[in-house]
Design a protein around this motif. Structure first.
Motif, PDB file in Angstrom:
ATOM      1  N   VAL A 148       0.762  -0.885   0.221  1.00 30.22           N
ATOM      2  CA  VAL A 148      -0.135   0.364  -0.075  1.00 30.22           C
ATOM      3  C   VAL A 148       1.143   1.151   0.015  1.00 30.22           C
ATOM      4  O   VAL A 148       0.302   1.858  -0.390  1.00 30.22           O
ATOM      5  N   TRP A 149       2.024   1.028   0.772  1.00 28.63           N
ATOM      6  CA  TRP A 149       2.740   2.672   1.249  1.00 28.63           C
ATOM      7  C   TRP A 149       3.370   1.510   1.433  1.00 28.63           C
ATOM      8  O   TRP A 149       3.836   1.653   3.233  1.00 28.63           O
ATOM      9  N   LEU A 203      -3.276  -0.095   8.021  1.00 26.51           N
ATOM     10  CA  LEU A 203      -3.634  -0.182   6.829  1.00 26.51           C
ATOM     11  C   LEU A 203      -4.513   1.103   6.972  1.00 26.51           C
ATOM     12  O   LEU A 203      -4.217   1.738   5.432  1.00 26.51           O
ATOM     13  N   ARG A 207      -3.269   3.745   3.260  1.00 29.25           N
ATOM     14  CA  ARG A 207      -3.639   4.375   2.531  1.00 29.25           C
ATOM     15  C   ARG A 207      -4.276   5.500   2.060  1.00 29.25           C
ATOM     16  O   ARG A 207      -4.167   6.810   1.062  1.00 29.25           O
TER      17      ARG A 207
END
Length: 256
Positions: A148-149, A203, A207
């Protein structure tokens, strides 16, 4: 290909069918006959927070369960037998808390890992999970965060919101997280405040950072985590632990 091992001691204890508490820097896993029955971490909200903050269970009901059944290691059973929770509700909530705490307890560490034989947890056994399933899910979550990152510094830094771009859309869960982010609270503190699993909060923060809605601390990219030899998605659904993980994941994504 060799399977990636998160904790060699956990694998050994599972093979021994050991019962007791595995103590690590960031949390504790409780085993019965080599299977994980409970986990806790100072980073992850416990079952009590997940149930009471969301309003599913009154704090008085939780306190009574601990007072009356804690000494017998049967708090979970008491919550069901007294009609406060249904079996399915307890199982999903408890499993969510176990995998959440295990993710942090099994984080890489240079500190000692110890095992105390015969030690149990006052909550009691709800649904034992294999050590392999716990390790597999831990690896899957690490990979998901970095996909995601890939900035691990976000996981422990205060969450600092940034203005949304014109027309930028976010979900209700992310909006409520940003509303609680005051530039001082970390993801763990936000998880406890909102009564959400800590991993799912991480998470969401990653995001939001990827979308430019949360500041990313300037840190070097973390070392990539080697992928497990067999991805969760490639494992047969006939494996009861894999089927359980998928049901748990679907339930959490639907309701959190």
């Amino acid at each position: 290909m060799t399977r990636t091992i998160v904790s060699p001691m956990l694998v050994r204890l599972a093979a021994e069918k050991a019962t007791g508490a595995l103590l690590r820097d960031h949390g504790t896993l409780y085993l019965v006959d080599g299977r994980v029955v409970h986990a806790e971490s100072p980073v992850a909200p416990g079952v009590d927070v997940l149930l009471t903050t969301g309003g599913r269970l009154a704090r008085e009901g939780w306190d009574e369960a601990v007072d009356r059944a804690g000494a017998h290691r049967a708090v979970g059973r008491f919550l069901v037998d007294s009609g406060r929770l249904h079996d399915g509700e307890l199982e999903i909530c408890h499993l969510g808390a176990v995998f959440d705490a295990a993710f942090f307890a099994l984080a890489p560490t240079s500190g000692p890992t110890r095992f105390r034989y015969g030690v149990g947890h006052w909550f009691g056994t709800v649904r034992p999970v294999s050590a392999e399933a716990v390790e597999r899910e831990t690896l899957r979550r690490r990979e998901l965060l970095d996909a995601v990152w890939p900035y691990a510094s976000l996981d422990t830094a205060p969450v600092v919101p940034r203005p949304a771009a014109p027309g930028q859309i976010m979900g209700a869960r992310q909006r409520s997280l940003l509303a609680a982010a005051d530039g001082r609270r970390t993801p763990a503190e936000l998880a406890r405040l909102l009564g959400r699993p800590a991993f799912h909060t991480l998470l969401d923060v990653r995001r939001l950072a990827a979308a430019g809605l949360v500041e990313t601390p300037l840190d070097p990219l973390p070392e990539p985590v080697p992928p497990p030899s067999t991805p969760l998605s490639a494992l047969p659904v006939t494996d009861p632990d894999v089927a359980l993980l998928r049901r748990l994941r679907d339930a959490l994504e639907a309701h959190l």
